[in-house]
Design a protein around this motif. Structure first.
Motif, PDB file in Angstrom:
ATOM      1  N   PHE A   4       0.840  -1.192   0.000  1.00  0.00           N
ATOM      2  CA  PHE A   4       0.000   0.000   0.000  1.00  0.00           C
ATOM      3  C   PHE A   4       0.877   1.245   0.000  1.00  0.00           C
ATOM      4  CE2 PHE A   4      -4.214  -1.474   2.161  1.00  0.00           C
ATOM      5  CZ  PHE A   4      -4.217  -2.628   1.398  1.00  0.00           C
ATOM      6  N   ASN A   5       0.391   2.291  -0.662  1.00  0.00           N
ATOM      7  CA  ASN A   5       0.962   3.620  -0.439  1.00  0.00           C
ATOM      8  C   ASN A   5      -0.115   4.637  -0.074  1.00  0.00           C
ATOM      9  OD1 ASN A   5      -0.259   4.474  -2.896  1.00  0.00           O
ATOM     10  ND2 ASN A   5       1.620   4.083  -4.060  1.00  0.00           N
ATOM     11  N   MET A   6      -1.385   4.177   0.038  1.00  0.00           N
ATOM     12  CA  MET A   6      -2.463   5.075   0.435  1.00  0.00           C
ATOM     13  C   MET A   6      -3.540   4.310   1.192  1.00  0.00           C
ATOM     14  SD  MET A   6      -4.981   7.623  -1.809  1.00  0.00           S
ATOM     15  CE  MET A   6      -3.908   9.075  -1.762  1.00  0.00           C
ATOM     16  N   LEU A   7      -4.102   4.964   2.194  1.00  0.00           N
ATOM     17  CA  LEU A   7      -5.311   4.509   2.865  1.00  0.00           C
ATOM     18  C   LEU A   7      -6.318   5.652   2.832  1.00  0.00           C
ATOM     19  CD1 LEU A   7      -3.847   2.741   6.014  1.00  0.00           C
ATOM     20  CD2 LEU A   7      -5.220   1.621   4.253  1.00  0.00           C
ATOM     21  N   ARG A   8      -7.566   5.299   2.563  1.00  0.00           N
ATOM     22  CA  ARG A   8      -8.644   6.280   2.638  1.00  0.00           C
ATOM     23  C   ARG A   8      -9.389   6.073   3.953  1.00  0.00           C
ATOM     24  NH1 ARG A   8     -14.152   5.373   0.507  1.00  0.00           N
ATOM     25  NH2 ARG A   8     -15.335   7.224   1.041  1.00  0.00           N
TER      26      ARG A   8
ATOM     27  N   ILE B  49       2.650   6.004   4.153  1.00  0.00           N
ATOM     28  CA  ILE B  49       1.277   5.758   3.745  1.00  0.00           C
ATOM     29  C   ILE B  49       0.557   7.088   3.575  1.00  0.00           C
ATOM     30  CG2 ILE B  49      -0.923   4.692   4.351  1.00  0.00           C
ATOM     31  CD1 ILE B  49       1.177   2.656   3.746  1.00  0.00           C
ATOM     32  N   LEU B  50       0.236   7.445   2.337  1.00  0.00           N
ATOM     33  CA  LEU B  50      -0.548   8.648   2.091  1.00  0.00           C
ATOM     34  C   LEU B  50      -1.956   8.464   2.644  1.00  0.00           C
ATOM     35  CD1 LEU B  50       0.510   9.257  -1.618  1.00  0.00           C
ATOM     36  CD2 LEU B  50       1.176  10.682   0.324  1.00  0.00           C
ATOM     37  N   ILE B  51      -2.540   9.560   3.144  1.00  0.00           N
ATOM     38  CA  ILE B  51      -3.874   9.498   3.735  1.00  0.00           C
ATOM     39  C   ILE B  51      -4.850  10.355   2.944  1.00  0.00           C
ATOM     40  CG2 ILE B  51      -5.272  10.065   5.766  1.00  0.00           C
ATOM     41  CD1 ILE B  51      -3.563   7.546   6.042  1.00  0.00           C
ATOM     42  N   TRP B  52      -5.886   9.699   2.460  1.00  0.00           N
ATOM     43  CA  TRP B  52      -7.083  10.375   1.942  1.00  0.00           C
ATOM     44  C   TRP B  52      -8.031  10.445   3.126  1.00  0.00           C
ATOM     45  CZ3 TRP B  52      -9.384  10.154  -3.496  1.00  0.00           C
ATOM     46  CH2 TRP B  52     -10.717  10.543  -3.505  1.00  0.00           C
TER      47      TRP B  52
ATOM     48  N   ALA C 101      -6.231   3.051  -7.227  1.00  0.00           N
ATOM     49  CA  ALA C 101      -7.089   1.889  -6.987  1.00  0.00           C
ATOM     50  C   ALA C 101      -7.112   1.616  -5.486  1.00  0.00           C
ATOM     51  CB  ALA C 101      -6.568   0.662  -7.742  1.00  0.00           C
ATOM     52  N   LEU C 102      -8.225   1.965  -4.847  1.00  0.00           N
ATOM     53  CA  LEU C 102      -8.431   1.715  -3.423  1.00  0.00           C
ATOM     54  C   LEU C 102      -9.637   0.799  -3.295  1.00  0.00           C
ATOM     55  CD1 LEU C 102      -8.084   5.371  -2.037  1.00  0.00           C
ATOM     56  CD2 LEU C 102      -6.261   3.714  -2.490  1.00  0.00           C
ATOM     57  N   PHE C 103      -9.440  -0.369  -2.692  1.00  0.00           N
ATOM     58  CA  PHE C 103     -10.541  -1.319  -2.589  1.00  0.00           C
ATOM     59  C   PHE C 103     -11.226  -1.201  -1.233  1.00  0.00           C
ATOM     60  CE2 PHE C 103      -6.900  -3.547  -0.871  1.00  0.00           C
ATOM     61  CZ  PHE C 103      -7.420  -4.209   0.233  1.00  0.00           C
ATOM     62  N   TRP C 104     -12.477  -1.636  -1.199  1.00  0.00           N
ATOM     63  CA  TRP C 104     -13.276  -1.663   0.022  1.00  0.00           C
ATOM     64  C   TRP C 104     -13.288  -3.104   0.523  1.00  0.00           C
ATOM     65  CZ3 TRP C 104     -15.148   2.030   3.038  1.00  0.00           C
ATOM     66  CH2 TRP C 104     -16.015   1.641   4.061  1.00  0.00           C
ATOM     67  N   MET C 105     -12.823  -3.376   1.734  1.00  0.00           N
ATOM     68  CA  MET C 105     -12.123  -2.455   2.593  1.00  0.00           C
ATOM     69  C   MET C 105     -10.953  -3.190   3.209  1.00  0.00           C
ATOM     70  SD  MET C 105     -15.050  -2.295   5.504  1.00  0.00           S
ATOM     71  CE  MET C 105     -15.403  -3.697   6.521  1.00  0.00           C
ATOM     72  N   TYR C 106     -10.075  -2.508   3.884  1.00  0.00           N
ATOM     73  CA  TYR C 106      -8.839  -3.127   4.356  1.00  0.00           C
ATOM     74  C   TYR C 106      -9.023  -3.890   5.661  1.00  0.00           C
ATOM     75  CZ  TYR C 106      -4.178  -3.534   6.353  1.00  0.00           C
ATOM     76  OH  TYR C 106      -3.041  -4.029   6.944  1.00  0.00           O
ATOM     77  N   ASN C 107      -9.643  -3.268   6.672  1.00  0.00           N
ATOM     78  CA  ASN C 107      -9.687  -3.825   8.028  1.00  0.00           C
ATOM     79  C   ASN C 107     -11.121  -3.962   8.508  1.00  0.00           C
ATOM     80  OD1 ASN C 107      -9.606  -0.889   7.973  1.00  0.00           O
ATOM     81  ND2 ASN C 107      -9.660  -0.983  10.176  1.00  0.00           N
ATOM     82  N   ASP C 108     -11.318  -4.649   9.633  1.00  0.00           N
ATOM     83  CA  ASP C 108     -12.649  -5.007  10.119  1.00  0.00           C
ATOM     84  C   ASP C 108     -12.946  -4.416  11.489  1.00  0.00           C
ATOM     85  OD1 ASP C 108     -14.621  -6.501   8.745  1.00  0.00           O
ATOM     86  OD2 ASP C 108     -13.277  -8.220   8.645  1.00  0.00           O
TER      87      ASP C 108
END
Length: 836
Positions: free
Chosen positions: A378-382, A403-406, A635-642
């Motif tokens: 990863f280089n970004m998390l939204r 990690i870039l932040i949106w 490309a940011l997918f839904w979703m990373y964590n729970d």
């Protein structure tokens, strides 16, 4: 400035909801029923500890504790203080969830109605030397919202029938500045939080205090020009005073620049001191994969009367960042981030709160999740807009890890009553606080006005929302369109802003401009074939995909934990609640399409294996497809964590175990990668290099049968310039039997993975299971290094057991050697399996 921490040793009691703040004396008369806790604390935490309720993230226990939200909760803290005369004292409560009344030594100190900014009040006149007491009444805030109020926003809040099912959702959340997800979402239960959920402390100051430090930089040639602005409050109400101010910049104990302001005049109240600093040959901060993340230390020291000192220190990454929305062909526009003038393709996922009871999330859990994100390339998390602004430690770690932040603002899937002055005022305080807090972090790439609020008004995608907005009643759009922009322009104008997600074009969710949420033509399609067909992602034409996904199961160990038993079936209320609302038998359908018939009859271990491979196939293929679009930039997918355990969207589950899909995502997001596709009878190879150095992809390319007996290969070398995406080969696809073989690239250097062209669904390919051969095993420290090969094609080779691996559930091409690292500190003998 001195801080006196008050986190430990609180008492907690409930009362009828109708007991308002005037009932403090009656509550203190309770002799029995008091619970003890430390702060931060949601009220459910001591209730669970004492066995009064069961953990709501297990089984269907969340239903048993809904009564919690129908009570008022009173926190009490007794503490001793030394003589603090001559000091200005403030009580700071970093987060209160949600409607709160605060008392100091029985005196009413104020009320608060938002979890998204702290409660701060002057406290010196209410405190005394010796014994003191703080009391806080907290409720969810939902109880105050009426049907009349809801009618003002046309009840336009995601309903239980379209975002959560029978046990989830609550219209009232739109009027309450609380984490919106706590009323329930498609991926989490209704656990309406309530408590003191941030640190509590007294802030003691003498004469003056540094309130804020803002940093901006400009790169020019081989120099960085920093502007550091210190906001200093002079505490004497009617007197001036003098101070010396020093600003220094250092890296690894070496001072790079210093500026000293001598004998500066402080006038009563707020003062601003602006200092310009110059750094030669600065070490630049880069996103993960593009370079290192050097962090400078910027210290601001203030001296008054030769001995009273104030000190603030900030770590800071020097970099430039911009969002390019310049025109492309026709009505299309770019949506591309540049860091240090280098184009960055944004790779990653969407981040939600890490627990239904978020107050119990530890720093270690955040560390682990961010470590896993970096490991998955990863280089970004939204940061999704229905949750929380994360704690400071989270953003510090993102600075350290690249990690870039949106950052969405916390408004999601609803119209909001911003025609009301009190609501606008709450929103302004929230945005003011958060932009000032986050504005100097190197990781901050974008502030975004909301999640899906503009999209609600798109009649093409959401015909069920028959809602009209006006300037007199903007239904939340004033906050995103006007208020947020004014605050960002004042506090952090160098950080890009985007009105919502999705947003752009004539209607939100338009491919031509901005970002899109790809749902109705993806996993939320009414057509099951569209939900489970990864090839459709080759048709993506968006500029930036910020949300889409596919569901899959957790491992058996996690399922046993969230079901609360090792004896269960894939039926019943608890199982249904831990299956995502949008799952709708899609996992079974995916298994049936890609692997085998009758998935309902599979044992749990097989269901997890094949269901996980289905999710891995869709996420891995789709991320490759989106990356291969030359006019798409993220490309940011839904979703990373729970937020709890379930068959759902994530690749790392609630218990921090990797799902099978984790490894497919990691491979798809590798910084240097080849992607092969068939396009109208032609073989197309895309070369991706998301790094700051040139690379080569060297190997053999051609048709290989799955049994390895036919090999029509030629040597190729693809040059991949730094920070580039390009088509490196386009040629006619040879006529071969693509049921019994495929076009393969067997890597010999430059890129990590070999590549196999996908020509059909997996279950339609004709190949027999081949034997996985262990070429070599070496134990180095805590890891076992294993080299594997096979004469024929292996699909889904994996290490049996709950191991963390450098790669897992991967394909082995005929004759290929694959080395993996397995975290195996005891050097246990490893066993391997394959999906097919």
């Amino acid at each position: 400035m001195e801080e006196i921490n008050l986190n430990r040793g609180w008492k907690l009691h409930d009362s009828p909801l109708c007991w308002e703040k005037e009932k403090l004396a009656e509550v203190k008369l309770y002799q029995d029923g008091w619970l003890t806790c430390d702060i931060p604390a949601d009220v459910r935490m001591p209730l669970i500890e004492k066995g009064i309720i069961k953990d709501p993230v297990v089984a269907d226990h969340c239903l048993e504790s809904e009564w919690v939200e129908k009570r008022a909760w009173w926190f009490l803290k007794e503490f001793d203080l030394p003589d603090l005369s001559g000091k200005t004292i403030e009580l700071v409560m970093e987060a209160l969830d949600t409607k709160s009344d605060i008392f100091i030594n029985g005196q009413y100190a104020g009320s608060h109605r938002s979890v998204h900014y702290p409660f701060v009040c002057p406290a010196g006149h209410m405190l005394r030397e010796g014994k003191n007491e703080i009391a806080v009444r907290v409720t969810t805030g939902l109880e105050e919202v009426t049907d009349e109020q809801l009618s003002q926003i046309n009840w336009a809040v995601c309903r239980e029938d379209d975002n959560g099912g029978k046990y989830r959702s609550d219209y009232r959340r739109a009027f309450v500045r609380r984490p919106q997800y706590t009323v329930g979402w498609d991926w989490g239960p209704r656990v309406v939080t309530c408590g003191i959920v941030g640190d509590v402390y007294l802030q003691c100051s003498e004469k003056a205090v540094i309130r804020n430090v803002e940093i901006r930089n400009r790169l020019q040639g081989e120099k960085a020009f920093l502007t550091v602005t210190a906001e200093v409050e002079s505490l004497p109400m009617i007197s001036t005073q003098s101070c010396d101010l020093q600003v220094s910049v250092s890296y690894e104990a070496q001072v790079c620049a210093v500026s000293v302001l001598k004998n500066q005049l402080l006038t009563s109240g707020t003062n601003y001191f602006c200092v310009d600093l110059e750094i030669d040959h600065p070490m630049l901060w880069w996103p993960n994969g593009y370079g290192e993340q050097p962090l400078y230390r910027i210290a601001v020291d203030m001296v008054l009367d030769h001995d009273i000192k104030e000190h603030r220190e900030i770590t800071y990454g020097i970099r430039s960042l911009r969002l390019d929305t310049s025109p492309l062909e026709g009505e299309n526009r770019k949506f591309q981030f540049y860091v240090n003038d280098v184009p960055v393709f944004c790779r990653g996922g969407d981040w939600i709160p890490n627990d239904s009871i978020y107050a119990r999330v530890t720093d270690r859990k955040i560390e682990k999740l961010l470590e896993e994100a970096v490991n998955a390339n990863f280089n970004m998390l939204r940061i999704w807009g229905g949750g929380l602004y994360e704690r400071e430690y989270f953003y510090q770690l993102c600075d350290q890890k690249g990690i870039l932040i949106w950052q969405d603002f916390m408004f999601a899937c609803a119209t909001y009553p911003d025609h009301l002055e009190w609501f606008r005022a709450e929103a302004a305080k929230e945005l003011e606080y958060q932009t000032r807090r986050l504005g100097s972090h190197a990781c901050m790439a974008l502030f975004c006005g909301s999640n899906e609020n503009h999209w609600l008004f798109n009649p093409q995608d959401n015909p069920q929302w028959q809602v009209d907005f006006t300037r007199e009643k903007p239904l939340g759009l004033y906050i995103a369109n006007v208020l947020a922009k004014k605050i960002i322009h004042a506090n952090c104008p160098d950080i890009p802003y985007w009105n919502s997600s999705p947003y752009g074009g004539k209607l939100p969710n338009d491919d031509s401009c901005g970002d899109v949420h790809r749902w109705h033509n993806g996993f939320m399609s009414k057509d099951m074939e569209e939900r489970i067909e990864p090839v459709l992602y080759d048709e993506v034409r968006s500029r930036f995909v910020s949300e889409y996904g596919c569901v899959g199961p957790c491992c058996v160990e996690s399922i046993q934990e969230y079901m609360g038993t090792d004896e269960y079936e894939r039926t019943g209320r608890a199982w249904e609640m831990h299956c995502n609302v949008f799952e709708k038998d899609s996992v079974y359908a995916g298994i049936r399409k890609h692997y085998l018939d009758d998935p309902e009859k599979l044992e749990m271990e097989e269901y997890v294996l094949y269901g996980g491979m289905f999710q891995a196939l869709v996420l891995g293929y789709s991320l490759e497809a989106i990356r291969a679009r030359m006019d798409c930039y993220g490309a940011l997918f839904w979703m990373y964590n729970d937020t709890w355990g379930e068959t759902g969207w994530t690749i790392v589950d609630y218990y921090l175990r990797r799902k099978i899909s984790y490894y497919a995502v990691k491979r798809a997001l590798a910084p240097v990668k080849l992607i092969m596709r068939c396009d109208k009878g032609e073989l197309v190879v895309w070369g991706l290099n998301d790094s700051n150095t040139c690379a080569e992809a060297e190997g053999e390319l051609g048709y290989v049968s799955f049994d390895g007996s036919i090999r029509k290969l030629r040597t190729v070398v693809f040059k991949l310039p730094a920070a580039s995406r390009q088509c490196v080969l386009r040629e006619k696809l040879p006529v071969e039997d693509y049921r019994k073989g495929s076009i393969m690239f067997l890597a010999s250097g430059g890129v990590e993975d070999s590549v196999c062209l996908r020509m059909d669904d997996m279950r339609n390919l004709e190949f027999e299971k081949s034997q996985i051969e262990i070429v070599q095993t070496k134990q180095i420290g805590r890891c076992t290094h294993v080299t594997l090969t096979s004469r024929g094609y292996i699909h889904g080779a994996y290490v049996k057991g709950n191991y963390s691996c450098s790669d897992n559930y991967f394909d082995i091409l005929p004759g290929e050697s694959r080395e993996i690292l397995v975290e195996n500190p005891n050097g246990e003998e490893l066993r391997f399996g394959q999906v097919r």
